[in-house]
Scaffold this motif. Sequence first.
Motif, PDB file in Angstrom:
ATOM      1  N   GLU A  92       0.783  -1.206   0.019  1.00  0.00           N
ATOM      2  CA  GLU A  92      -0.028  -0.094   0.103  1.00  0.00           C
ATOM      3  C   GLU A  92       0.866   1.189  -0.129  1.00  0.00           C
ATOM      4  O   GLU A  92       1.745   1.288   1.060  1.00  0.00           O
ATOM      5  N   ALA A  93       0.652   2.083  -1.045  1.00  0.00           N
ATOM      6  CA  ALA A  93       1.581   3.420  -1.031  1.00  0.00           C
ATOM      7  C   ALA A  93       0.452   4.390  -1.527  1.00  0.00           C
ATOM      8  O   ALA A  93      -0.386   4.352  -2.393  1.00  0.00           O
ATOM      9  N   MET A  94       0.490   5.595  -0.669  1.00  0.00           N
ATOM     10  CA  MET A  94      -0.534   6.545  -1.116  1.00  0.00           C
ATOM     11  C   MET A  94      -1.884   6.409  -1.113  1.00  0.00           C
ATOM     12  O   MET A  94      -2.812   6.737  -2.098  1.00  0.00           O
ATOM     13  N   LYS A  95      -2.355   5.383  -0.168  1.00  0.00           N
ATOM     14  CA  LYS A  95      -3.802   4.883  -0.098  1.00  0.00           C
ATOM     15  C   LYS A  95      -4.103   4.186  -1.066  1.00  0.00           C
ATOM     16  O   LYS A  95      -5.508   3.797  -1.679  1.00  0.00           O
ATOM     17  N   MET A  96      -3.133   3.585  -2.096  1.00  0.00           N
ATOM     18  CA  MET A  96      -3.423   2.607  -3.184  1.00  0.00           C
ATOM     19  C   MET A  96      -2.759   1.313  -2.938  1.00  0.00           C
ATOM     20  O   MET A  96      -1.835   0.954  -2.483  1.00  0.00           O
ATOM     21  N   GLN A  97      -3.678   0.089  -3.254  1.00  0.00           N
ATOM     22  CA  GLN A  97      -3.022  -1.279  -3.066  1.00  0.00           C
ATOM     23  C   GLN A  97      -2.152  -1.544  -4.529  1.00  0.00           C
ATOM     24  O   GLN A  97      -2.890  -1.446  -5.545  1.00  0.00           O
ATOM     25  N   ASN A  98      -1.070  -1.907  -4.386  1.00  0.00           N
ATOM     26  CA  ASN A  98      -0.010  -1.933  -5.345  1.00  0.00           C
ATOM     27  C   ASN A  98       0.264  -3.812  -5.423  1.00  0.00           C
ATOM     28  O   ASN A  98       0.837  -4.069  -4.533  1.00  0.00           O
ATOM     29  N   SER A  99      -0.246  -4.281  -6.271  1.00  0.00           N
ATOM     30  CA  SER A  99       0.127  -5.832  -6.452  1.00  0.00           C
ATOM     31  C   SER A  99       1.668  -5.965  -7.008  1.00  0.00           C
ATOM     32  O   SER A  99       1.886  -5.656  -8.090  1.00  0.00           O
ATOM     33  N   ILE A 100       2.341  -6.517  -6.272  1.00  0.00           N
ATOM     34  CA  ILE A 100       3.619  -6.871  -6.735  1.00  0.00           C
ATOM     35  C   ILE A 100       3.896  -8.146  -7.210  1.00  0.00           C
ATOM     36  O   ILE A 100       3.717  -9.130  -6.625  1.00  0.00           O
ATOM     37  N   GLU A 101       4.360  -8.258  -8.495  1.00  0.00           N
ATOM     38  CA  GLU A 101       4.235  -9.421  -9.225  1.00  0.00           C
ATOM     39  C   GLU A 101       5.809  -9.751  -9.543  1.00  0.00           C
ATOM     40  O   GLU A 101       6.917  -9.131  -9.550  1.00  0.00           O
ATOM     41  N   SER A 102       5.978 -11.192  -9.485  1.00  0.00           N
ATOM     42  CA  SER A 102       7.238 -11.934  -9.793  1.00  0.00           C
ATOM     43  C   SER A 102       7.668 -11.608 -11.165  1.00  0.00           C
ATOM     44  O   SER A 102       6.862 -11.812 -12.189  1.00  0.00           O
ATOM     45  N   GLU A 103       9.001 -11.123 -11.175  1.00  0.00           N
ATOM     46  CA  GLU A 103       9.584 -10.896 -12.511  1.00  0.00           C
ATOM     47  C   GLU A 103      10.269 -12.140 -13.244  1.00  0.00           C
ATOM     48  O   GLU A 103      10.651 -11.998 -14.220  1.00  0.00           O
ATOM     49  N   CYS A 104      10.422 -13.128 -12.414  1.00  0.00           N
ATOM     50  CA  CYS A 104      10.905 -14.523 -12.936  1.00  0.00           C
ATOM     51  C   CYS A 104      10.072 -15.507 -12.341  1.00  0.00           C
ATOM     52  O   CYS A 104       9.275 -15.536 -11.271  1.00  0.00           O
ATOM     53  N   ALA A 105      10.380 -16.768 -13.062  1.00  0.00           N
ATOM     54  CA  ALA A 105       9.673 -18.103 -12.475  1.00  0.00           C
ATOM     55  C   ALA A 105      10.698 -18.802 -11.370  1.00  0.00           C
ATOM     56  O   ALA A 105      12.065 -18.592 -11.706  1.00  0.00           O
ATOM     57  N   GLY A 106      10.377 -19.498 -10.645  1.00  0.00           N
ATOM     58  CA  GLY A 106      11.210 -20.132  -9.664  1.00  0.00           C
ATOM     59  C   GLY A 106      10.574 -20.370  -8.182  1.00  0.00           C
ATOM     60  O   GLY A 106       9.250 -20.503  -8.100  1.00  0.00           O
ATOM     61  N   THR A 107      11.250 -20.458  -7.144  1.00  0.00           N
ATOM     62  CA  THR A 107      10.943 -20.819  -6.068  1.00  0.00           C
ATOM     63  C   THR A 107      11.287 -19.859  -4.890  1.00  0.00           C
ATOM     64  O   THR A 107      12.640 -19.246  -5.261  1.00  0.00           O
ATOM     65  N   VAL A 108      10.529 -19.318  -4.027  1.00  0.00           N
ATOM     66  CA  VAL A 108      10.639 -18.451  -3.161  1.00  0.00           C
ATOM     67  C   VAL A 108      11.733 -18.884  -2.109  1.00  0.00           C
ATOM     68  O   VAL A 108      11.414 -19.867  -1.558  1.00  0.00           O
ATOM     69  N   THR A 109      12.880 -17.997  -2.089  1.00  0.00           N
ATOM     70  CA  THR A 109      14.002 -18.743  -1.321  1.00  0.00           C
ATOM     71  C   THR A 109      14.107 -17.998   0.047  1.00  0.00           C
ATOM     72  O   THR A 109      14.692 -18.510   0.950  1.00  0.00           O
ATOM     73  N   SER A 110      13.552 -16.573   0.113  1.00  0.00           N
ATOM     74  CA  SER A 110      13.590 -16.016   1.385  1.00  0.00           C
ATOM     75  C   SER A 110      12.634 -15.027   1.177  1.00  0.00           C
ATOM     76  O   SER A 110      12.179 -14.475   0.157  1.00  0.00           O
ATOM     77  N   ILE A 111      12.267 -14.281   2.527  1.00  0.00           N
ATOM     78  CA  ILE A 111      11.209 -13.179   2.604  1.00  0.00           C
ATOM     79  C   ILE A 111      11.595 -12.515   3.691  1.00  0.00           C
ATOM     80  O   ILE A 111      11.837 -12.909   4.752  1.00  0.00           O
ATOM     81  N   THR A 112      12.110 -11.172   3.351  1.00  0.00           N
ATOM     82  CA  THR A 112      12.710 -10.506   4.368  1.00  0.00           C
ATOM     83  C   THR A 112      11.678  -9.214   5.140  1.00  0.00           C
ATOM     84  O   THR A 112      12.331  -8.479   5.494  1.00  0.00           O
ATOM     85  N   ILE A 113      10.517  -9.385   4.549  1.00  0.00           N
ATOM     86  CA  ILE A 113       9.641  -8.593   5.285  1.00  0.00           C
ATOM     87  C   ILE A 113       8.678  -9.231   5.917  1.00  0.00           C
ATOM     88  O   ILE A 113       8.441 -10.422   5.753  1.00  0.00           O
ATOM     89  N   LYS A 114       7.577  -8.411   6.778  1.00  0.00           N
ATOM     90  CA  LYS A 114       6.539  -8.917   7.398  1.00  0.00           C
ATOM     91  C   LYS A 114       5.275  -8.078   7.211  1.00  0.00           C
ATOM     92  O   LYS A 114       5.460  -6.934   6.548  1.00  0.00           O
ATOM     93  N   GLN A 115       4.071  -8.725   7.007  1.00  0.00           N
ATOM     94  CA  GLN A 115       3.118  -7.955   6.946  1.00  0.00           C
ATOM     95  C   GLN A 115       2.699  -6.841   8.125  1.00  0.00           C
ATOM     96  O   GLN A 115       2.987  -6.871   9.163  1.00  0.00           O
ATOM     97  N   GLY A 116       2.704  -5.531   7.420  1.00  0.00           N
ATOM     98  CA  GLY A 116       2.503  -4.510   8.266  1.00  0.00           C
ATOM     99  C   GLY A 116       3.773  -3.598   8.232  1.00  0.00           C
ATOM    100  O   GLY A 116       3.797  -2.192   9.062  1.00  0.00           O
ATOM    101  N   GLU A 117       4.788  -4.116   7.721  1.00  0.00           N
ATOM    102  CA  GLU A 117       6.047  -3.363   7.724  1.00  0.00           C
ATOM    103  C   GLU A 117       5.967  -2.388   6.514  1.00  0.00           C
ATOM    104  O   GLU A 117       5.623  -2.148   5.702  1.00  0.00           O
ATOM    105  N   THR A 118       6.632  -1.268   7.054  1.00  0.00           N
ATOM    106  CA  THR A 118       6.763  -0.071   6.192  1.00  0.00           C
ATOM    107  C   THR A 118       8.313  -0.168   5.628  1.00  0.00           C
ATOM    108  O   THR A 118       9.290  -0.669   6.060  1.00  0.00           O
ATOM    109  N   VAL A 119       8.147  -0.003   4.300  1.00  0.00           N
ATOM    110  CA  VAL A 119       9.314  -0.454   3.460  1.00  0.00           C
ATOM    111  C   VAL A 119       9.624   1.031   2.531  1.00  0.00           C
ATOM    112  O   VAL A 119       8.876   1.740   2.140  1.00  0.00           O
ATOM    113  N   MET A 120      10.935   0.986   2.267  1.00  0.00           N
ATOM    114  CA  MET A 120      11.389   2.158   1.324  1.00  0.00           C
ATOM    115  C   MET A 120      11.583   1.746  -0.181  1.00  0.00           C
ATOM    116  O   MET A 120      11.904   0.482  -0.302  1.00  0.00           O
TER     117      MET A 120
END
Length: 150
Positions: free
Chosen positions: A113-141
Amino acid sequence: MNRYQYKVQGVDYDVEIEEVEGNVAKVNVNGIRFDVELKQPINATSTLKKVHVEAPKPVARPAVAPAAAPAADKPMAAGTGTPVKAPLPGTITEIKVNVGDTVKQGDVVLVLEAMKMQNSIESECAGTVTSITIKQGETVMEGAVLMTIG
């Protein structure tokens, strides 16, 4: 009012400290206003002190021969692969995958969510998720690594 310019992992940030009341600082980062809670209140009569911030330590990655392809039955190490980065600053509202999930190019992996808009972030490649570095509710730059797909 104090102004600072920072570069973190190759991303430029203009930071303006508007005011500090008790343990809450009102700051403006690249035009976005944040209320930052300080661990300790700053004495109103004192001036802001410089704080030493360590640069992020680079992660050592094993060298791989360019022609070598990963074995299909051997899972990739955590954090290896293509990073999925935040295209703009915002708050993570939903993470749609887990570590170990297989994704296709174009699959929605999280919602930012940025500026009250929901932005769907898509995978730019096919593969397996090897790590997730954020948590739900976290603010990112902008430019922050959100997850890695290998």
